[in-house]
Design a protein around this motif. Structure first.
Motif, PDB file in Angstrom:
ATOM      1  N   THR A 171       0.813  -1.217   0.000  1.00 34.63           N
ATOM      2  CA  THR A 171       0.000   0.000   0.000  1.00 34.63           C
ATOM      3  C   THR A 171       0.849   1.271   0.000  1.00 34.63           C
ATOM      4  O   THR A 171       1.996   1.275   0.468  1.00 34.63           O
ATOM      5  N   LYS A 172       0.233   2.345  -0.472  1.00 30.00           N
ATOM      6  CA  LYS A 172       0.870   3.663  -0.376  1.00 30.00           C
ATOM      7  C   LYS A 172       1.057   4.036   1.093  1.00 30.00           C
ATOM      8  O   LYS A 172       2.040   4.676   1.469  1.00 30.00           O
ATOM      9  N   ALA A 173       0.121   3.608   1.936  1.00 30.74           N
ATOM     10  CA  ALA A 173       0.227   3.924   3.370  1.00 30.74           C
ATOM     11  C   ALA A 173       1.536   3.388   3.939  1.00 30.74           C
ATOM     12  O   ALA A 173       2.212   4.068   4.731  1.00 30.74           O
ATOM     13  N   ALA A 174       1.918   2.180   3.551  1.00 26.11           N
ATOM     14  CA  ALA A 174       3.179   1.607   4.052  1.00 26.11           C
ATOM     15  C   ALA A 174       4.380   2.327   3.449  1.00 26.11           C
ATOM     16  O   ALA A 174       5.364   2.608   4.151  1.00 26.11           O
ATOM     17  N   VAL A 175       4.303   2.635   2.167  1.00 31.04           N
ATOM     18  CA  VAL A 175       5.402   3.379   1.521  1.00 31.04           C
ATOM     19  C   VAL A 175       5.627   4.697   2.267  1.00 31.04           C
ATOM     20  O   VAL A 175       6.773   5.087   2.541  1.00 31.04           O
ATOM     21  N   ASP A 176       4.547   5.363   2.612  1.00 30.87           N
ATOM     22  CA  ASP A 176       4.664   6.662   3.289  1.00 30.87           C
ATOM     23  C   ASP A 176       5.317   6.546   4.664  1.00 30.87           C
ATOM     24  O   ASP A 176       5.867   7.524   5.174  1.00 30.87           O
ATOM     25  N   MET A 177       5.247   5.375   5.276  1.00 28.87           N
ATOM     26  CA  MET A 177       5.850   5.185   6.604  1.00 28.87           C
ATOM     27  C   MET A 177       7.376   5.195   6.553  1.00 28.87           C
ATOM     28  O   MET A 177       8.046   5.489   7.547  1.00 28.87           O
ATOM     29  N   LEU A 178       7.936   4.817   5.395  1.00 28.51           N
ATOM     30  CA  LEU A 178       9.388   4.614   5.316  1.00 28.51           C
ATOM     31  C   LEU A 178      10.179   5.858   5.700  1.00 28.51           C
ATOM     32  O   LEU A 178      11.217   5.761   6.337  1.00 28.51           O
ATOM     33  N   ASP A 179       9.688   7.001   5.288  1.00 31.57           N
ATOM     34  CA  ASP A 179      10.442   8.225   5.560  1.00 31.57           C
ATOM     35  C   ASP A 179      10.046   8.866   6.882  1.00 31.57           C
ATOM     36  O   ASP A 179      10.601   9.892   7.268  1.00 31.57           O
ATOM     37  N   LYS A 180       9.105   8.231   7.580  1.00 38.92           N
ATOM     38  CA  LYS A 180       8.668   8.817   8.865  1.00 38.92           C
ATOM     39  C   LYS A 180       9.460   8.280  10.044  1.00 38.92           C
ATOM     40  O   LYS A 180       9.582   8.950  11.063  1.00 38.92           O
ATOM     41  N   PHE A 181       9.950   7.059   9.952  1.00 36.70           N
ATOM     42  CA  PHE A 181      10.646   6.433  11.091  1.00 36.70           C
ATOM     43  C   PHE A 181      11.970   5.845  10.618  1.00 36.70           C
ATOM     44  O   PHE A 181      11.989   5.015   9.710  1.00 36.70           O
ATOM     45  N   ASP A 182      13.053   6.273  11.275  1.00 41.64           N
ATOM     46  CA  ASP A 182      14.389   5.832  10.853  1.00 41.64           C
ATOM     47  C   ASP A 182      14.534   4.319  10.872  1.00 41.64           C
ATOM     48  O   ASP A 182      15.295   3.753  10.097  1.00 41.64           O
ATOM     49  N   ASN A 183      13.847   3.666  11.826  1.00 40.24           N
ATOM     50  CA  ASN A 183      14.084   2.232  12.026  1.00 40.24           C
ATOM     51  C   ASN A 183      13.083   1.337  11.291  1.00 40.24           C
ATOM     52  O   ASN A 183      13.018   0.143  11.554  1.00 40.24           O
ATOM     53  N   LEU A 184      12.306   1.919  10.370  1.00 41.65           N
ATOM     54  CA  LEU A 184      11.386   1.101   9.560  1.00 41.65           C
ATOM     55  C   LEU A 184      11.955   0.889   8.159  1.00 41.65           C
ATOM     56  O   LEU A 184      12.403   1.838   7.514  1.00 41.65           O
ATOM     57  N   TYR A 185      11.889  -0.362   7.714  1.00 34.27           N
ATOM     58  CA  TYR A 185      12.356  -0.758   6.384  1.00 34.27           C
ATOM     59  C   TYR A 185      11.225  -1.579   5.742  1.00 34.27           C
ATOM     60  O   TYR A 185      10.218  -1.841   6.402  1.00 34.27           O
ATOM     61  N   ALA A 186      11.421  -1.995   4.493  1.00 34.04           N
ATOM     62  CA  ALA A 186      10.359  -2.798   3.869  1.00 34.04           C
ATOM     63  C   ALA A 186      10.928  -3.761   2.848  1.00 34.04           C
ATOM     64  O   ALA A 186      11.950  -3.483   2.219  1.00 34.04           O
ATOM     65  N   THR A 187      10.235  -4.896   2.699  1.00 31.10           N
ATOM     66  CA  THR A 187      10.464  -5.734   1.526  1.00 31.10           C
ATOM     67  C   THR A 187       9.264  -5.560   0.589  1.00 31.10           C
ATOM     68  O   THR A 187       8.149  -5.240   1.029  1.00 31.10           O
ATOM     69  N   ILE A 188       9.541  -5.761  -0.697  1.00 27.61           N
ATOM     70  CA  ILE A 188       8.488  -5.690  -1.721  1.00 27.61           C
ATOM     71  C   ILE A 188       8.653  -6.911  -2.617  1.00 27.61           C
ATOM     72  O   ILE A 188       9.767  -7.267  -3.003  1.00 27.61           O
ATOM     73  N   THR A 189       7.537  -7.549  -2.955  1.00 25.97           N
ATOM     74  CA  THR A 189       7.577  -8.729  -3.829  1.00 25.97           C
ATOM     75  C   THR A 189       7.571  -8.281  -5.290  1.00 25.97           C
ATOM     76  O   THR A 189       7.274  -7.114  -5.593  1.00 25.97           O
ATOM     77  N   ILE A 190       7.859  -9.208  -6.185  1.00 26.59           N
ATOM     78  CA  ILE A 190       7.730  -8.874  -7.608  1.00 26.59           C
ATOM     79  C   ILE A 190       6.251  -8.865  -8.012  1.00 26.59           C
ATOM     80  O   ILE A 190       5.821  -8.013  -8.809  1.00 26.59           O
ATOM     81  N   HIS A 191       5.445  -9.758  -7.422  1.00 22.47           N
ATOM     82  CA  HIS A 191       4.041  -9.761  -7.879  1.00 22.47           C
ATOM     83  C   HIS A 191       3.310  -8.484  -7.478  1.00 22.47           C
ATOM     84  O   HIS A 191       2.447  -8.002  -8.208  1.00 22.47           O
ATOM     85  N   HIS A 192       3.706  -7.896  -6.329  1.00 24.02           N
ATOM     86  CA  HIS A 192       3.060  -6.639  -5.939  1.00 24.02           C
ATOM     87  C   HIS A 192       3.592  -5.440  -6.734  1.00 24.02           C
ATOM     88  O   HIS A 192       3.080  -4.330  -6.580  1.00 24.02           O
ATOM     89  N   LEU A 193       4.614  -5.670  -7.579  1.00 27.10           N
ATOM     90  CA  LEU A 193       5.064  -4.611  -8.500  1.00 27.10           C
ATOM     91  C   LEU A 193       4.417  -4.760  -9.871  1.00 27.10           C
ATOM     92  O   LEU A 193       4.721  -4.011 -10.796  1.00 27.10           O
TER      93      LEU A 193
END
Ligand code: DOR
Ligand code: ZN
Length: 335
Positions: A171-193
């Motif tokens: 979700t865009k909501a999760a993407v938006d979290m990345l720049d809000k908290f230094d200690n949050l990271y994410a994985t993304i699958t190929i199917h969700h791209l």
């Protein structure tokens, strides 16, 4: 002929299962990836030191001579610090599932009471063990991930030194979290791209594209593409390749999971090339993960070539995404 070389590709979220299925799928990932974070949602889950060591041995036995490192994980429970110290050398991360949220997660967390979790999470922070999270509530299916953002916020602010990986964000909501908290990271699958909900249920229902979290809206896809294609320094490739036998997918009560292990690098090249961003793929598929996790995989060089590749109908009884369809990139050589 256009080619593209990737060094030490890593899959930072992978389901290898056990027994016959493990023997079927592990060689497929070991062939083209240097290493993978292996999920612990077996039955019963991987939850003791013995479980981790024995499972790693079974994985290594299932993998041919190719160099491949399984980065082991433990199934999150409220462990004490002494236990975590005893297991820290053998694991790369701990995976947290909300109870019952997906395949084999019944023993997961049923309440996100920070005080109940404090001992474990503080110890993980002290021991520098990253926390990988399946971030979904039990709410309405399209809102589950967005609803989980307040829990990520709580975790990230309560344990500011703990590395928290939002797994398979959709979700865009999760993407938006990345720049809000230094200690949050994410994985993304190929199917969700590639997919939106329309591809899963907009026409004839596609069981092999059904997974959790489910693919979302076009604006979510755009947000995921924007961070993946620029290889945002906090995002990593994690396939969430989740094999289920064909009968469990093509049945009443379809199991959740998209099987992409043998076509992941080909599809990544296709998507990144389509947007003119092939130069950023190395960061997305390896370098970001090496930096975030502090891992140094052994050398492996995978060269892909732009030429038609017909996806096999199945791999040992497991149907891959896009079975029978023609992709535009193929693996040319591996050194
Ligand atoms: O679709 C999924 N399949 N999502 C998960 O979180 C688990 C996975 C599985 O293990 O099959
Ligand atoms: Zn998964």
């Amino acid at each position: 002929m256009k080619t593209h070389t990737l060094l030490m590709p890593l899959d930072m979220h992978l389901h290898l299962r056990d027994a016959v299925m493990l023997e079927n799928v592990a060689p497929l990932t070991a062939y083209s990836f240097s290493g993978a974070i292996v999920m612990p949602n077996l039955v019963p889950p991987v939850a003791t030191l013995d479980d981790v060591v024995a499972y790693k041995e079974r994985i290594m036995a299932a993998v041919p001579n190719d160099y491949f490192e399984p980065y082991m994980t433990l199934f999150y429970k409220n462990y004490d610090k002494a236990f975590l110290e005893s297991v820290a050398e053998e694991i790369t991360a701990i995976k947290l599932y909300p109870a019952g949220i997906t395949t084999n997660s019944e023993g997961g967390v049923s309440s996100f009471d920070i005080e109940e979790m404090r001992t474990t999470l503080q110890a993980m922070s002290d021991l520098e063990i990253p926390l990988c999270v399946h971030g979904e509530t039990d709410g309405f299916v399209m809102d589950r991930e967005a609803e989980f953002m307040s829990i990520y916020e709580l975790l990230a602010t309560s344990f500011p030194k703990l590395k928290i990986i939002m797994e398979h964000i959709t979700t865009k909501a999760a993407v938006d979290m990345l720049d809000k908290f230094d200690n949050l990271y994410a994985t993304i699958t190929i199917h969700h791209l590639i997919l939106t909900l329309d591809d899963v249920v907009g026409g004839m229902m596609q069981p092999h594209l059904f997974c959790k979290p489910i693919a979302k809206r076009p604006e979510d896809l755009d947000a995921l593409l924007s961070v993946a294609l620029q290889a945002h320094p906090k995002v990593m490739f994690g396939s969430d390749s989740a094999p289920h036998p064909q009968h469990a997918k093509e049945s009443c009560g379809c199991a959740a999971g998209v099987f992409t292990a043998p076509i992941a690098l080909q599809l990544l090249c296709e998507v990144f090339d389509q947007f003119g961003k092939l130069d950023n793929l190395q960061d997305f598929v390896s370098d970001n993960a090496q930096r975030i996790y502090g891992i140094c995989p052994e050398f492996k060089e995978v060269t892909l070539e732009e030429r038609p590749f017909v996806v096999p109908a199945n791999y040992g009884g497991v149907v891959p995404m896009f079975a029978g369809e023609t992709l535009s990139w193929a693996i040319e050589s591996i050194d």
